[in-house]
Design a protein around this motif. Structure first.
Motif, PDB file in Angstrom:
ATOM      1  N   GLY A  93       0.800  -1.214   0.000  1.00 57.29           N
ATOM      2  CA  GLY A  93       0.000   0.000   0.000  1.00 57.29           C
ATOM      3  C   GLY A  93       0.832   1.262   0.000  1.00 57.29           C
ATOM      4  O   GLY A  93       2.002   1.267   0.406  1.00 57.29           O
ATOM      5  N   THR A  94       0.211   2.341  -0.480  1.00 56.26           N
ATOM      6  CA  THR A  94       0.825   3.668  -0.496  1.00 56.26           C
ATOM      7  C   THR A  94      -0.069   4.613   0.290  1.00 56.26           C
ATOM      8  O   THR A  94      -1.255   4.756  -0.048  1.00 56.26           O
ATOM      9  N   ASP A  95       0.457   5.254   1.357  1.00 62.43           N
ATOM     10  CA  ASP A  95      -0.367   6.137   2.177  1.00 62.43           C
ATOM     11  C   ASP A  95      -0.369   7.558   1.629  1.00 62.43           C
ATOM     12  O   ASP A  95       0.211   7.841   0.564  1.00 62.43           O
ATOM     13  N   SER A  96      -1.013   8.469   2.360  1.00 62.44           N
ATOM     14  CA  SER A  96      -1.167   9.844   1.881  1.00 62.44           C
ATOM     15  C   SER A  96       0.151  10.594   1.819  1.00 62.44           C
ATOM     16  O   SER A  96       0.244  11.639   1.156  1.00 62.44           O
ATOM     17  N   ASN A  97       1.177  10.109   2.503  1.00 62.98           N
ATOM     18  CA  ASN A  97       2.503  10.734   2.449  1.00 62.98           C
ATOM     19  C   ASN A  97       3.398  10.085   1.395  1.00 62.98           C
ATOM     20  O   ASN A  97       4.602  10.337   1.378  1.00 62.98           O
ATOM     21  N   GLN A  98       2.799   9.255   0.549  1.00 59.82           N
ATOM     22  CA  GLN A  98       3.516   8.533  -0.507  1.00 59.82           C
ATOM     23  C   GLN A  98       4.543   7.548   0.054  1.00 59.82           C
ATOM     24  O   GLN A  98       5.535   7.202  -0.600  1.00 59.82           O
ATOM     25  N   ALA A 154       5.609   3.998  -5.123  1.00 57.35           N
ATOM     26  CA  ALA A 154       4.319   4.501  -4.667  1.00 57.35           C
ATOM     27  C   ALA A 154       3.373   4.634  -5.853  1.00 57.35           C
ATOM     28  O   ALA A 154       3.785   4.942  -6.973  1.00 57.35           O
ATOM     29  N   GLY A 155       2.093   4.395  -5.582  1.00 61.36           N
ATOM     30  CA  GLY A 155       1.102   4.566  -6.628  1.00 61.36           C
ATOM     31  C   GLY A 155       0.279   3.325  -6.848  1.00 61.36           C
ATOM     32  O   GLY A 155       0.395   2.328  -6.119  1.00 61.36           O
ATOM     33  N   PRO A 156      -0.572   3.330  -7.868  1.00 62.06           N
ATOM     34  CA  PRO A 156      -1.445   2.190  -8.139  1.00 62.06           C
ATOM     35  C   PRO A 156      -0.651   0.947  -8.533  1.00 62.06           C
ATOM     36  O   PRO A 156       0.410   1.038  -9.154  1.00 62.06           O
ATOM     37  N   VAL A 205       3.666  -8.443  -8.725  1.00 56.00           N
ATOM     38  CA  VAL A 205       3.061  -7.112  -8.650  1.00 56.00           C
ATOM     39  C   VAL A 205       3.404  -6.353  -9.922  1.00 56.00           C
ATOM     40  O   VAL A 205       4.582  -6.277 -10.311  1.00 56.00           O
ATOM     41  N   PHE A 206       2.383  -5.832 -10.559  1.00 57.32           N
ATOM     42  CA  PHE A 206       2.594  -4.913 -11.672  1.00 57.32           C
ATOM     43  C   PHE A 206       2.244  -3.529 -11.166  1.00 57.32           C
ATOM     44  O   PHE A 206       1.080  -3.228 -10.883  1.00 57.32           O
ATOM     45  N   ALA A 207       3.255  -2.689 -11.003  1.00 50.97           N
ATOM     46  CA  ALA A 207       3.087  -1.356 -10.419  1.00 50.97           C
ATOM     47  C   ALA A 207       3.127  -0.310 -11.525  1.00 50.97           C
ATOM     48  O   ALA A 207       4.136  -0.189 -12.229  1.00 50.97           O
ATOM     49  N   THR A 208       2.025   0.404 -11.704  1.00 51.51           N
ATOM     50  CA  THR A 208       2.024   1.462 -12.712  1.00 51.51           C
ATOM     51  C   THR A 208       2.645   2.735 -12.170  1.00 51.51           C
ATOM     52  O   THR A 208       3.097   3.576 -12.949  1.00 51.51           O
ATOM     53  N   GLY A 209       2.677   2.895 -10.837  1.00 50.85           N
ATOM     54  CA  GLY A 209       3.331   4.052 -10.252  1.00 50.85           C
ATOM     55  C   GLY A 209       2.519   5.314 -10.384  1.00 50.85           C
ATOM     56  O   GLY A 209       1.734   5.483 -11.324  1.00 50.85           O
TER      57      GLY A 209
END
Length: 715
Positions: free
Chosen positions: A438-443, A466-468, A482-486
């Motif tokens: 997960g990525t929180d509000s502080n990235q 960080a990101g989707p 995990v495929f991270a689009t960022g």
């Protein structure tokens, strides 16, 4: 011996195949819809031996009596389906955006657009039907655009050119009449329609030269948009519903060539079914099939079958439910289906848990976690879990809930992950835990493990950006992929081995955002996602642990189909197959069966006949093609291509194209030539289309060619 010339020996025709990207194998993937699409016309495709249906912005679909399959061809608009004489291909007479007549041709592989000669003036509401006895389309009525006045014109179309007819007698002007061809009477039957003065209830027949009014003591009430088809087994024209006066019953009538007969009342579930409706008779399954319909402004996915005595639901009963954006999917541990929870980004955000089982949506529970979107849901050890997301006020949440098959319960854990802006969860049975990224509000990115009751943070160097992102467990390699689009759109691929993350330096990186799930039939994780480039469509990619490989794509940039929508979520169903959610419904990738389909005709003296010895399946050592009926000692070529073609070649036609390979042999004394083609065992070959044609040089006058055969590798 399987003869490509004998339709009775053809293997079942596949649907849902699409062309590969240039330079890649034309591996055809078959998709089926777990929910019925919204459609507005239907016909029986004699080549596919299935009902084919389509509608505005809903693409092309096939129905085998129980299941809908996506046919991501070039999108045909709603219109009249017919088979031109001698063409052997399904065509749709329709209108484009400016309401000019056009033909969409479906040659068994895709839709192609043609513009006929000398069409009627631009108009709408013309009743058009195929007259197979006279080998033409018959059109009546309609209204010219811009004028609005209903017409009483009669037109015929021979497959290339329109011609206005001037019969001695004609029905009064009208638009939107119902029409069908009565094969036993060899006449066209036209009923109802409407004018500016109101709806009509008269019946007319066309014998190829003139119209004649049919007077029946009983008849359907006034209506337009009536759905009509011909039941060739019972030899009756079937009429269902139509747009009627307010309060008029939803009825069913049949015409025996002389009189209209009122049939028993339709089931209550069909009582509020309104146009547009597709109606077609299926001679293989001996039933009249009704598809589509509407309920006010709601497009329905109803499918009903009538066997001459009763209407029964077949698939997608009641309003079509499309998985909303922001929802999530998980395998249904309590049934052979999938679960969906949550709702759209826009209010009202839903809080109900729904199951899709056997094509029908069922609400299992409401409440529980409450309204939720952009959350995570997964199945672990026989239970279903939901974590985080946003509530109806768009507040981020970090609560954990369990669904035990009958009720929700909130878990109280010693440690809890923070509320995340983006998150993904995958359960890894081989590792004994679920992995949350997960990525929180502080990235800030963090990783957590969940054993079914407690969360535990995991540290260590290296972390996806960080990101989707989207994730899935690969049980063969026992890794979480995990495929991270960022957040900045720089996509990357990562793996979790149970204790730490590792970035995989892939050669190719999919330019999509969507859902990732493991597909047991391919033995690999599959990423399904939409991308506007290089064409706006849905793309499928598989990951083998080293690199991403694109599967052939779906849809076409020239038209909107259900498979061009955004992918909201993906999961693996209890049968190990990929299921993903788009705004048009749930799609499932299914295994492909082997197929043999012939097209084209021989050309030249002693051209011979091309036959397929056995169906092509993975690992088939005995798959071969034979050319029979040629001159002994004649040199022969077998051409194999990746596409169908139709190019002039010394007075004949070359019917194969794309990447072409050539084999050579000499005909035996018996006038036969054998071409063995062993099939490897590579799973990515499943669904591969190949086009074959035999050629003899030195024949009269220059060469002779066989017809062509398309084969498809099954598993």
């Amino acid at each position: 011996m399987v003869s490509a010339k004998d339709p009775m020996t053809k293997l079942p025709t596949l649907i849902g195949c699409w062309l590969a990207l240039p330079g890649l194998p034309a591996t055809a993937q078959t998709l089926r819809s777990l929910t019925a699409p919204g459609l507005s016309w239907a016909t029986f495709d004699h080549r596919a031996q299935r009902i084919v249906a389509s509608g505005y912005d809903h693409g092309t679909w096939e129905f085998d009596g129980t299941t809908w399959f996506a046919r991501p061809d070039f999108g045909a608009r709603p219109g009249l389906p017919w088979y031109p004489p001698g063409a052997g291909e399904l065509q749709i007479l329709s209108f484009d955006d400016v309401q000019t007549f056009r033909i969409d041709v479906r040659d068994g592989h895709r839709w192609r657009q043609r513009h006929p000669l000398q069409p009627p003036l631009q108009r709408h509401g013309m009743a058009v039907v195929h007259d197979p006895v006279r080998g033409e389309l018959l059109g009546f009525g309609g209204a010219v655009l811009g004028l609005g006045t209903a017409l009483a014109e009669t037109w015929t179309f021979d497959g290339a050119q329109w011609q206005q007819r001037f019969p001695l007698q004609s029905p009064p002007p009208r638009i939107l009449a119902g029409v069908a061809f009565d094969a036993i009477q060899r006449r066209v039957v036209l009923f109802g329609g409407s004018t500016a003065a109101g709806r009509l209830d008269d019946t007319w027949s066309w014998d190829g030269t003139n119209w004649q009014q049919v007077v029946s003591s009983s008849r359907p009430g006034p209506r337009d948009f009536a759905a009509m088809t011909y039941d060739s087994i019972r030899q009756r024209v079937v009429l269902v519903v139509g747009r009627r006066s307010p309060g008029a019953p939803t009825d069913h009538w049949e015409f025996d060539g002389q009189s209209w007969l009122a049939m028993p009342a339709l089931p209550q579930a069909m009582a509020d079914l309104d146009p547009p409706i597709g109606l077609a008779f299926d001679p293989i399954r001996r039933v009249t099939t009704l598809v589509g319909g509407s309920d006010g402004d709601t497009v329905r996915g109803d499918v009903w079958a009538y066997d001459g005595s009763a209407w029964t639901p077949r698939a997608g009963l009641a309003a079509r439910v499309s998985p909303p954006s922001g929802s999530t999917l998980a395998a249904d541990p309590g049934g052979n289906g999938v679960l969906l929870f949550g709702s759209d980004f826009l209010p009202p955000i839903r809080s109900d848990l729904r199951a899709c089982r056997n094509g029908v949506w069922t609400t299992l529970a409401s409440g529980g976690p409450g309204p939720r979107t952009m959350h995570s849901m997964w199945t672990q050890n026989g239970a279903t879990y939901v974590f985080g997301g946003f509530d109806s006020s768009w507040n981020p949440r970090n609560d954990t809930w369990r669904w035990n098959g009958s009720s929700w319960s909130q878990l109280s854990t010693a440690t809890t992950p923070p509320a995340f802006l983006w998150q993904t969860v995958a359960f890894a049975p081989g590792l004994g835990h679920a992995v949350l990224l997960g990525t929180d509000s502080n990235q800030v990115v963090s990783t957590w493990m969940f054993d079914g009751s407690q969360w535990a943070p995991v540290g260590g160097p290296g972390m996806p950006p960080a990101g989707p992102s989207t994730s899935a467990h690969d049980p063969i390699r026992n890794r979480v992929v995990v495929f991270a689009t960022g957040a900045q759109g720089a996509a990357s691929t990562w793996e979790w081995n149970g204790s730490q993350w590792q970035r995989i330096a892939t050669v190719r990186t999919p330019a999509v955002r969507g859902g990732l799930a493991f597909d047991a039939t391919l033995g690999r994780p599959v990423l399904a996602g939409f991308s506007p480039q290089p064409r706006p469509r849905l793309y499928l990619w598989t990951f083998d642990g080293l690199d991403w490989t694109p599967l052939p794509t779906i849809g076409d940039g020239n038209s909107h189909t259900p498979l061009e929508d955004l992918v909201y979520a993906a999961t693996t169903d209890p049968n190990g197959r990929l299921v993903f959610a788009t705004s048009s419904g749930l799609m499932q990738r299914v295994a492909a069966a082997a197929e043999v389909l012939d097209f084209g005709v021989p050309c030249g003296r002693d051209a011979g006949e091309l036959r397929v010895r056995t169906a092509a399946r993975l690992g088939s050592a005995d798959f071969a093609l034979d050319v029979v009926g040629v001159r002994p000692g004649q040199p022969l070529l077998l051409l194999g291509g990746t596409q169908a073609s139709s190019l002039p070649l010394f007075g004949c036609n070359l019917l194969v194209g794309g990447n072409v390979t050539v084999a050579f042999t000499i005909a035996t004394r018996q006038g036969t030539a054998a071409f063995p083609v062993p099939v490897p065992t590579a799973p990515t070959l499943v669904g591969l289309d190949a086009y074959w044609q035999g050629i003899q040089f030195g024949a009269n006058p220059v060469l002779a060619t066989t017809g062509s055969v398309r084969t498809r590798i099954g598993n």
